[in-house]
Motif scaffolding. Structure first.
Motif, mmCIF file in Angstrom:
data_model
loop_
_atom_site.group_PDB
_atom_site.id
_atom_site.type_symbol
_atom_site.label_atom_id
_atom_site.label_comp_id
_atom_site.label_asym_id
_atom_site.label_seq_id
_atom_site.Cartn_x
_atom_site.Cartn_y
_atom_site.Cartn_z
ATOM 1 N N GLY A 1 41.415 48.395 47.517
ATOM 2 C CA GLY A 1 40.551 49.384 46.888
ATOM 3 C C GLY A 1 41.318 50.562 46.312
ATOM 4 N N TYR A 2 42.552 50.760 46.758
ATOM 5 C CA TYR A 2 43.378 51.862 46.256
ATOM 6 C C TYR A 2 44.120 51.484 44.968
ATOM 7 C CZ TYR A 2 42.646 54.464 50.580
ATOM 8 O OH TYR A 2 42.090 55.161 51.625
ATOM 9 N N LEU A 3 44.159 50.203 44.627
ATOM 10 C CA LEU A 3 44.874 49.755 43.424
ATOM 11 C C LEU A 3 44.124 50.195 42.171
ATOM 12 C CD1 LEU A 3 45.777 46.092 44.497
ATOM 13 C CD2 LEU A 3 47.357 48.029 44.342
ATOM 14 N N SER A 4 44.855 50.809 41.247
ATOM 15 C CA SER A 4 44.256 51.274 39.989
ATOM 16 C C SER A 4 44.703 50.438 38.796
ATOM 17 C CB SER A 4 44.625 52.745 39.752
ATOM 18 O OG SER A 4 44.003 53.578 40.701
ATOM 19 N N CYS A 5 45.018 49.176 39.043
ATOM 20 C CA CYS A 5 45.545 48.312 37.975
ATOM 21 C C CYS A 5 44.461 47.577 37.206
ATOM 22 C CB CYS A 5 46.548 47.316 38.538
ATOM 23 S SG CYS A 5 45.948 46.349 39.945
ATOM 24 N N GLY A 6 43.217 47.620 37.684
ATOM 25 C CA GLY A 6 42.172 46.859 37.017
ATOM 26 C C GLY A 6 42.263 45.378 37.371
ATOM 27 N N THR A 7 41.412 44.587 36.741
ATOM 28 C CA THR A 7 41.357 43.161 37.066
ATOM 29 C C THR A 7 41.465 42.308 35.807
ATOM 30 O OG1 THR A 7 38.952 43.131 36.909
ATOM 31 C CG2 THR A 7 39.891 43.575 39.070
ATOM 32 N N HIS A 8 41.969 41.112 35.996
ATOM 33 C CA HIS A 8 41.936 40.070 34.970
ATOM 34 C C HIS A 8 42.057 38.729 35.675
ATOM 35 C CE1 HIS A 8 46.261 39.267 35.287
ATOM 36 N NE2 HIS A 8 46.505 40.558 35.138
ATOM 37 N N GLU A 9 41.742 37.661 34.975
ATOM 38 C CA GLU A 9 41.920 36.329 35.557
ATOM 39 C C GLU A 9 43.381 36.103 35.898
ATOM 40 O OE1 GLU A 9 40.575 33.005 33.352
ATOM 41 O OE2 GLU A 9 38.484 33.271 33.941
ATOM 42 N N PRO A 10 43.662 35.427 37.000
ATOM 43 C CA PRO A 10 45.058 35.122 37.311
ATOM 44 C C PRO A 10 45.678 34.245 36.234
ATOM 45 C CG PRO A 10 43.564 33.955 38.803
ATOM 46 C CD PRO A 10 42.737 34.931 38.041
ATOM 47 N N PHE A 11 46.968 34.478 35.991
ATOM 48 C CA PHE A 11 47.687 33.658 35.011
ATOM 49 C C PHE A 11 47.732 32.194 35.439
ATOM 50 C CE2 PHE A 11 50.555 37.496 33.722
ATOM 51 C CZ PHE A 11 49.501 38.030 32.992
ATOM 52 N N ASP A 12 47.791 31.966 36.753
ATOM 53 C CA ASP A 12 47.873 30.597 37.271
ATOM 54 C C ASP A 12 46.547 29.884 37.042
ATOM 55 O OD1 ASP A 12 49.330 28.552 38.983
ATOM 56 O OD2 ASP A 12 47.505 28.842 40.162
ATOM 57 N N ARG A 13 46.575 28.843 36.223
ATOM 58 C CA ARG A 13 45.342 28.167 35.820
ATOM 59 C C ARG A 13 44.584 27.551 36.995
ATOM 60 N NH1 ARG A 13 41.360 28.762 32.493
ATOM 61 N NH2 ARG A 13 40.411 26.835 31.785
ATOM 62 N N PRO A 14 45.236 26.825 37.911
ATOM 63 C CA PRO A 14 44.496 26.282 39.058
ATOM 64 C C PRO A 14 43.814 27.363 39.889
ATOM 65 C CG PRO A 14 46.603 25.173 38.847
ATOM 66 C CD PRO A 14 46.625 26.324 37.886
ATOM 67 N N THR A 15 44.469 28.502 40.060
ATOM 68 C CA THR A 15 43.859 29.586 40.822
ATOM 69 C C THR A 15 42.654 30.144 40.090
ATOM 70 O OG1 THR A 15 46.017 30.174 41.754
ATOM 71 C CG2 THR A 15 44.277 31.818 41.922
ATOM 72 N N ALA A 16 42.770 30.310 38.775
ATOM 73 C CA ALA A 16 41.643 30.808 37.983
ATOM 74 C C ALA A 16 40.451 29.849 38.060
ATOM 75 C CB ALA A 16 42.070 31.013 36.535
ATOM 76 N N LEU A 17 40.730 28.541 37.993
ATOM 77 C CA LEU A 17 39.656 27.542 38.086
ATOM 78 C C LEU A 17 39.025 27.550 39.468
ATOM 79 C CD1 LEU A 17 41.288 24.561 36.136
ATOM 80 C CD2 LEU A 17 39.364 25.990 35.387
ATOM 81 N N TRP A 18 39.848 27.707 40.504
ATOM 82 C CA TRP A 18 39.328 27.753 41.876
ATOM 83 C C TRP A 18 38.376 28.931 42.053
ATOM 84 C CZ3 TRP A 18 40.158 31.580 45.646
ATOM 85 C CH2 TRP A 18 39.637 31.267 46.911
ATOM 86 N N LEU A 19 38.749 30.091 41.535
ATOM 87 C CA LEU A 19 37.876 31.256 41.642
ATOM 88 C C LEU A 19 36.523 30.987 40.980
ATOM 89 C CD1 LEU A 19 40.342 34.218 40.897
ATOM 90 C CD2 LEU A 19 39.216 33.727 43.066
ATOM 91 N N LYS A 20 36.552 30.368 39.807
ATOM 92 C CA LYS A 20 35.308 30.071 39.102
ATOM 93 C C LYS A 20 34.459 29.067 39.879
ATOM 94 C CE LYS A 20 36.813 31.127 34.390
ATOM 95 N NZ LYS A 20 37.078 30.618 33.026
ATOM 96 N N GLN A 21 35.114 28.028 40.411
ATOM 97 C CA GLN A 21 34.381 27.004 41.171
ATOM 98 C C GLN A 21 33.730 27.591 42.415
ATOM 99 O OE1 GLN A 21 37.466 24.123 41.791
ATOM 100 N NE2 GLN A 21 37.299 23.249 39.732
ATOM 101 N N GLU A 22 34.390 28.579 43.004
ATOM 102 C CA GLU A 22 33.862 29.214 44.216
ATOM 103 C C GLU A 22 32.895 30.346 43.897
ATOM 104 O OE1 GLU A 22 34.482 28.245 47.433
ATOM 105 O OE2 GLU A 22 35.487 26.524 46.506
ATOM 106 N N GLY A 23 32.733 30.627 42.606
ATOM 107 C CA GLY A 23 31.842 31.713 42.209
ATOM 108 C C GLY A 23 32.379 33.085 42.551
#
Length: 338
Positions: A104-126
């Protein structure tokens, strides 16, 4: 900026027998004294270092007595533009836990992970990506660690006028040998200041980084720690299949390498006190590895046999949607030796 004088042809993209696209840019090769050893295009070109400055940005933290004991793996991810895998995010979370904070202290913002399998896993898990998945979260965790170590306010650590960023600016100025008032400041994708200096001065910073023996005391230890950590855990600096990881992983103990957004790459040749800085004019990084490796080849730091170990970056192929090879990316320049 004058395109005709600032840039030269560095790479061609072919499809079949035809050159379909080209990439222009500039290269500066500099030794630790600041002498330009070789160049292509304009080595004086002023450009943002972007994330290639991360190995310098962590030095204010490491060059002091710390109340925290960070591992080489954790330090490597502080220097990283990581891919957001579980290993990356857990390592950043571990840094935050050590310093008594959470994401919660990180001020970097968010984006999809560069790693494609990880990005797909996040989407599949909602699941939505959190700031931990931001490729700069390790750098931000290091900045928070500096704030904690020096009892600086945590709020606003990402702002230029905050003591954390002022300490970083001083190190950038020292390593690039550009006065702070002459460093152009912008805001990076993750919200912290980003520094524009002549390309040759960006190379100078890495030429110094590649020679820890130039320093003494805590600063020498800090530089040694950065170089060791990045080489010990190259996968933490970027990720599987990415250039920084593959260059340092294929040739351990020989290079310190860091990419920056908008097609910036800086590589220091360890123990030689020489570094190569590349900027591709159009900001497209697809030819960046090929250009950087060709510069290292022309300088004699890699031979043709060694390049075969990293050929996916040296001669990247173009594939169609059937996964057939239909073209390639090839560096096409000759360095001017000074």
């Amino acid at each position: 900026m004058n395109f005709a004088t600032d840039y030269t042809l560095l790479a061609e993209v072919t499809r079949g027998d035809i050159v379909e696209s080209v990439h222009f840019g500039s290269i500066a090769v500099v030794d630790y004294t600041g002498k330009i050893v070789a160049s292509a295009g304009n080595p004086e070109l002023v450009t943002y270092l972007r994330s290639s400055s991360k190995p310098i940005q962590v030095l204010p933290l490491l060059s002091q007595d710390l109340p925290f004991n960070f591992s080489a793996k954790e330090i490597a991810v502080m220097c990283a533009s990581h891919s957001g895998t579980v290993e990356h995010t857990q390592t950043v979370a571990g840094i935050l836990q050590k310093i008594g904070l959470d994401e919660g202290y990180l001020s970097c913002g968010t984006h999809e992970p560069f790693d494609r399998p990880t990005a797909l896993w996040l989407k599949q898990e909602g699941l939505e990506p959190t700031p931990l998945y931001n490729n700069c979260s390790g750098k931000h965790a290091g900045m928070l660690a500096l704030a904690q170590a020096k009892n600086y306010p945590l709020k606003g650590y990402e702002k230029l006028d905050h003591p954390v960023q002022q300490e970083i600016l001083k190190f950038i100025a020292d390593f690039t040998e550009v006065y702070p008032k002459n460093i152009k400041i912008g805001i990076d994708g993750c919200g912290v200041p980003v520094f524009a200096v002549p390309l040759k001065n960006g190379a100078l910073a890495f030429a110094k980084l590649s020679r820890p023996d130039l320093f003494s005391g805590k600063l020498k230890e800090a530089v040694e720690t950065v170089v060791h950590s990045m080489n010990a855990y190259p996968v933490m600096v970027a990720g599987t299949g990415r250039f920084d990881t593959d260059l340092m992983g294929s040739f351990p103990g020989r290079f310190v390498s860091k990419i920056g957004a908008e097609a910036v790459q800086i590589v220091g040749v360890l123990n030689k006190g020489i570094a190569v800085a590349v900027k591709v004019a159009d900001g497209n990084a697809r030819a960046l590895g090929a250009i950087t490796l060709e510069a290292l080849r022309q300088l004699g730091f890699l031979n043709d046999e060694e390049l075969q170990k990293i050929n996916a970056h040296y001669r990247p192929v173009i594939k169609n949607h059937k996964k057939e090879i239909v073209g390639e990316i090839k560096a096409n320049f000759t360095l001017t030796i000074h």
